[in-house]
Each structure stands twice: as C-alpha cells, then as structure tokens.
Design an enzyme around this catalytic site. Sequence first.
Site, PDB file in Angstrom:
ATOM      1  N   ASP A 143       0.853  -1.193   0.000  1.00  0.00           N
ATOM      2  CA  ASP A 143       0.000   0.000   0.000  1.00  0.00           C
ATOM      3  C   ASP A 143       0.887   1.240   0.000  1.00  0.00           C
ATOM      4  O   ASP A 143       2.061   1.172   0.391  1.00  0.00           O
ATOM      5  CB  ASP A 143      -0.945   0.004   1.212  1.00  0.00           C
ATOM      6  CG  ASP A 143      -0.181   0.064   2.534  1.00  0.00           C
ATOM      7  OD1 ASP A 143       0.852  -0.635   2.650  1.00  0.00           O
ATOM      8  OD2 ASP A 143      -0.605   0.808   3.430  1.00  0.00           O
ATOM      9  N   GLU A 202       0.244  -0.941   5.761  1.00  0.00           N
ATOM     10  CA  GLU A 202       1.276  -0.464   6.672  1.00  0.00           C
ATOM     11  C   GLU A 202       1.044   1.018   6.952  1.00  0.00           C
ATOM     12  O   GLU A 202       1.149   1.467   8.072  1.00  0.00           O
ATOM     13  CB  GLU A 202       2.684  -0.667   6.091  1.00  0.00           C
ATOM     14  CG  GLU A 202       3.811  -0.410   7.091  1.00  0.00           C
ATOM     15  CD  GLU A 202       4.383   0.981   7.011  1.00  0.00           C
ATOM     16  OE1 GLU A 202       5.245   1.315   7.830  1.00  0.00           O
ATOM     17  OE2 GLU A 202       3.967   1.757   6.135  1.00  0.00           O
TER      18      GLU A 202
HETATM   19 ZN    ZN Z   1       6.720   1.937   4.551  1.00  0.00          ZN
END
Ligand code: ZN
Length: 271
Positions: free
Chosen positions: A99, A165
């Site tokens: 992501d 994350e």
């Molecule tokens: Zn990162």
Amino acid sequence: MKKIFLFTLLAAAARGQMPPGDDQKLAHDIYKEIIEINSAVTTGTTTPVAQVMAARFRAAGFPESDIFLGGPIPGKWNLVVRYHGTGVRKPILLLAHTDVVEAKREDWSPEFDPFKFTEKDGFYYGRGTADDKAQAAIWAATLIRYKREGYKPDRDLIVALTADEEGGGYNGVRWLIENHKDLIASDFALNEGGGAEMVNGKKISLNVQVAEKYVMNVRLEVRNKGGHSSVPLPDNAIYRLAEALARLSHFEFPLKSNGGHAGLFRATGED
Ligand SMILES: [Zn+2]
C-alpha cells in the site's frame, strides 16, 4: 548468526556487486509494474499488486502450493511466497508492504504523475518508489533469480508482500499473524527502515535499523470549578489545558545513546 547474514548483504552492497543485467531488468520491470498500480489506502487497492506478483512467481516456476494470495477484504490482498531451502535453520521472513500513501495528481509537479513510473536524472519518481515498492520488487526479483540459478539456502526464504502499513498493519502483517501464522513463522524478519544516505552523489551509508519508535497516545483531562460563560473566568479548564499543550510543545526528550549509535557514528565518520 543474524548479524552475519546482514553483514554479508551489506558487504556485497558495499563492494558494489550487482546482479546480472537480466535480473536487474527484471527488478526494474516489476518495480515499474507495481508503481503504476494505484494501491493508495483509500483510493486504490493492493489486490492487483498481489495478483501481478503472484503471476510472476508462477511464471518463474514456483508451485501453487508455495504461493498464498488472500486478505480480509477483496481490496486488501496479501501475497506470501515460500522459497525452499534445506531446512537446517528456521526461515527468514522478507517483508514489504504494497500500500502507499494517498497521492493527488494535482499536488505533484507537472512533469510527474504519482502512478506513472518516471526515471529522470538517475532518480525514480512515482508514489511508492521509496516506500515500499522498491523493496517489494527487489525481494521478488531476488527470489526469482534464486529459483532460476537453483540456489539452495540452508533455510526457507519467505517473501510477504502485505496489504497494509501506512495506516496500520491491520489487513497486512497483523491479519497474516492472526489467520496464517504458519505461512510466515520464521527465525527473524527483515523489513523496511534504516534507509541509506547519499551526499552530492556519494554513497555514505547503508543503514540497518534495529528498533522502531512507536506512538504513545495520551489523554489529558483538566478539571476546574467551572462557571457560566456569561462571566468568563481567567482560571478555566480550557486555558489550563491549552497551557499544558503549549508546554508539551516545548518539551524535548533528553538525548540518550547506546552502543548501536556509537557504532553507527564511528563507522559513518570514518570517511
Ligand atoms: Zn513503509
């Protein structure tokens, strides 16, 4: 033993040993392919990243049984791939998240599109080029190279390209730990962090980060005898809390050092 592995990697990097040209091209192609998929937290999805990467591993001869695709929701898939070693030692987990932070075209310089991979003056541009799709591409290309060369490590190497994350690891590492721990159980993991430093084109350091600072949420509550707003008092809860926050804004944690810092400064100060 962990240190030896890391230092071997770093020593190879320091000597400037580069993979063969075809493998560099493969890493570059994967990098470009996944940069151009919008996997931003709210406007994109990591699932096509996981899918195109899985296709590359399949094409490289990885069996279906060593490829896991899945996630908690349709737009948040992870990919976990296992490269088998002799099993003398426990596996190493190689992590990278797929992501990226949101990116609006209009916020970027006119010559760059966040979801178009651009190479200019020796630098790469595009959302995720540094965080963290370069790492994802390097892990994948390395595993595919090992497969082609028939390299047999003394332990399994697991690459996990995770869905989350930037806003927390809920759909990524945390989901894998809670639902598929067997897939990622390992001796230790290598993740992003550390970074590298270059000054005026000169490579200064390739850093190993061994710990991570973390957020601490604090709730402040102020009590006061109060009163009616028609007769405002200088001594009221809002002002006291505001003063507390202002004091906090001037606070700095005292500098503390340890052996790790000392070693880092010694090594980077040598040149
Ligand atoms: Zn990162």
